[in-house]
Structure formats: C-alpha cells, structure tokens
Design a protein around this motif. Structure first.
Motif, PDB file in Angstrom:
ATOM      1  N   ASP A 186       0.831  -1.204   0.000  1.00 54.16           N
ATOM      2  CA  ASP A 186       0.000   0.000   0.000  1.00 54.16           C
ATOM      3  C   ASP A 186       0.866   1.254   0.000  1.00 54.16           C
ATOM      4  O   ASP A 186       0.618   2.204  -0.747  1.00 54.16           O
ATOM      5  N   LEU A 187       1.875   1.252   0.839  1.00 54.12           N
ATOM      6  CA  LEU A 187       2.785   2.389   0.916  1.00 54.12           C
ATOM      7  C   LEU A 187       3.538   2.543  -0.405  1.00 54.12           C
ATOM      8  O   LEU A 187       3.727   3.653  -0.903  1.00 54.12           O
ATOM      9  N   ASN A 188       3.933   1.419  -0.990  1.00 57.28           N
ATOM     10  CA  ASN A 188       4.674   1.466  -2.242  1.00 57.28           C
ATOM     11  C   ASN A 188       3.827   2.044  -3.371  1.00 57.28           C
ATOM     12  O   ASN A 188       4.319   2.812  -4.188  1.00 57.28           O
ATOM     13  N   SER A 189       2.537   1.697  -3.400  1.00 59.87           N
ATOM     14  CA  SER A 189       1.677   2.233  -4.460  1.00 59.87           C
ATOM     15  C   SER A 189       1.376   3.710  -4.242  1.00 59.87           C
ATOM     16  O   SER A 189       1.039   4.423  -5.186  1.00 59.87           O
ATOM     17  N   ASN A 211       1.114   9.963  -1.540  1.00 58.23           N
ATOM     18  CA  ASN A 211      -0.303  10.257  -1.402  1.00 58.23           C
ATOM     19  C   ASN A 211      -0.989   9.103  -0.680  1.00 58.23           C
ATOM     20  O   ASN A 211      -1.446   8.159  -1.301  1.00 58.23           O
ATOM     21  N   THR A 212      -1.032   9.168   0.654  1.00 56.68           N
ATOM     22  CA  THR A 212      -1.555   8.050   1.423  1.00 56.68           C
ATOM     23  C   THR A 212      -2.909   8.314   2.062  1.00 56.68           C
ATOM     24  O   THR A 212      -3.632   7.389   2.374  1.00 56.68           O
ATOM     25  N   GLY A 213      -3.229   9.578   2.314  1.00 53.48           N
ATOM     26  CA  GLY A 213      -4.465   9.880   3.018  1.00 53.48           C
ATOM     27  C   GLY A 213      -4.380   9.665   4.514  1.00 53.48           C
ATOM     28  O   GLY A 213      -5.342   9.835   5.231  1.00 53.48           O
ATOM     29  N   LYS A 214      -3.198   9.230   4.994  1.00 55.73           N
ATOM     30  CA  LYS A 214      -3.008   9.058   6.430  1.00 55.73           C
ATOM     31  C   LYS A 214      -1.615   9.551   6.794  1.00 55.73           C
ATOM     32  O   LYS A 214      -0.818   9.888   5.935  1.00 55.73           O
ATOM     33  N   ARG A 215      -1.317   9.568   8.080  1.00 61.57           N
ATOM     34  CA  ARG A 215      -0.022  10.053   8.531  1.00 61.57           C
ATOM     35  C   ARG A 215       1.066   9.030   8.223  1.00 61.57           C
ATOM     36  O   ARG A 215       0.901   7.842   8.472  1.00 61.57           O
ATOM     37  N   LEU A 270      11.385   4.470   1.403  1.00 64.61           N
ATOM     38  CA  LEU A 270      10.649   5.104   2.479  1.00 64.61           C
ATOM     39  C   LEU A 270      10.489   4.043   3.557  1.00 64.61           C
ATOM     40  O   LEU A 270       9.872   3.003   3.327  1.00 64.61           O
ATOM     41  N   ARG A 271      11.108   4.293   4.714  1.00 65.78           N
ATOM     42  CA  ARG A 271      11.086   3.322   5.807  1.00 65.78           C
ATOM     43  C   ARG A 271      10.206   3.863   6.931  1.00 65.78           C
ATOM     44  O   ARG A 271      10.491   4.927   7.479  1.00 65.78           O
ATOM     45  N   THR A 272       9.154   3.131   7.252  1.00 69.01           N
ATOM     46  CA  THR A 272       8.224   3.545   8.300  1.00 69.01           C
ATOM     47  C   THR A 272       7.954   2.364   9.226  1.00 69.01           C
ATOM     48  O   THR A 272       8.346   1.232   8.933  1.00 69.01           O
ATOM     49  N   ALA A 273       7.238   2.629  10.304  1.00 68.69           N
ATOM     50  CA  ALA A 273       6.855   1.561  11.227  1.00 68.69           C
ATOM     51  C   ALA A 273       5.931   0.556  10.542  1.00 68.69           C
ATOM     52  O   ALA A 273       5.870  -0.608  10.921  1.00 68.69           O
ATOM     53  N   GLU A 274       5.202   1.005   9.511  1.00 67.79           N
ATOM     54  CA  GLU A 274       4.265   0.128   8.798  1.00 67.79           C
ATOM     55  C   GLU A 274       4.960  -0.714   7.735  1.00 67.79           C
ATOM     56  O   GLU A 274       4.345  -1.599   7.155  1.00 67.79           O
TER      57      GLU A 274
END
Length: 89
Positions: free
Chosen positions: A6-9, A27-31, A75-79
């Motif tokens: 999801d993050l990749n798309s 463009n994720t719509g969330k933080r 992009l490295r996130t907790a998710e």
C-alpha cells in the motif's frame, strides 16, 4: 520491517530517468512518519530526510552532485518499507 504494498503504491518518483533532480510524491491519506533514504547500488546511503507528513506530500530531491547510475529511493516507516528504483543519467 517488511515491504508494504500500500505504501509502495502511494509513492511515486518522477521523472525517471532523470538528471539527478526528481520529484517524490506520497499520497496516502493518512499520517506517514519515517525516513526517506536514497542508496547507491552498493547500498551506501547518499541522501536521507526524515518525514512526518499527512495526506499528499511532494518534495524535490536534488542528487545532481552524484554519479550517474541506478539508485534506490526507500521510504522506511513503522508500517513497512516502500522502494522505487531511479536512474540518474
């Protein structure tokens, strides 16, 4: 941390190939909180920027000082991790 589809798309990098200057669009719509890093083909980090953004985020990255070649934008996130490959010509 695992790959996050999801993050990749939600992540786009353009133009590609480029001259070392490119636009990163998220463009994720969330933080989204984490690190945006660019690595060369040996895995060496050549650019890093912390991100803490919500919704649509756009930034210009200037890597024109770097050698021509293939780079990974991660992009490295907790998710999880999103990754794009760019070509600097």
């Amino acid at each position: 941390r695992d790959f996050n589809a999801d993050l990749n798309s939600a992540l786009s990098v353009f133009p590609n190939p480029n001259s070392g200057v490119f636009t990163l669009n998220l463009n994720t719509g969330k933080r989204v909180s984490g690190e945006m890093a660019v690595t060369d083909i040996t895995g060496r980090k050549v650019f890093s920027q912390n991100l803490d953004v919500t919704g649509l985020y756009t930034t210009t990255v200037d890597l024109s000082r770097l050698a021509k070649g293939i780079y990974q934008v991660q992009l490295r996130t907790a998710e999880g991790i999103a990754s794009k490959t760019i070509s600097v010509e």
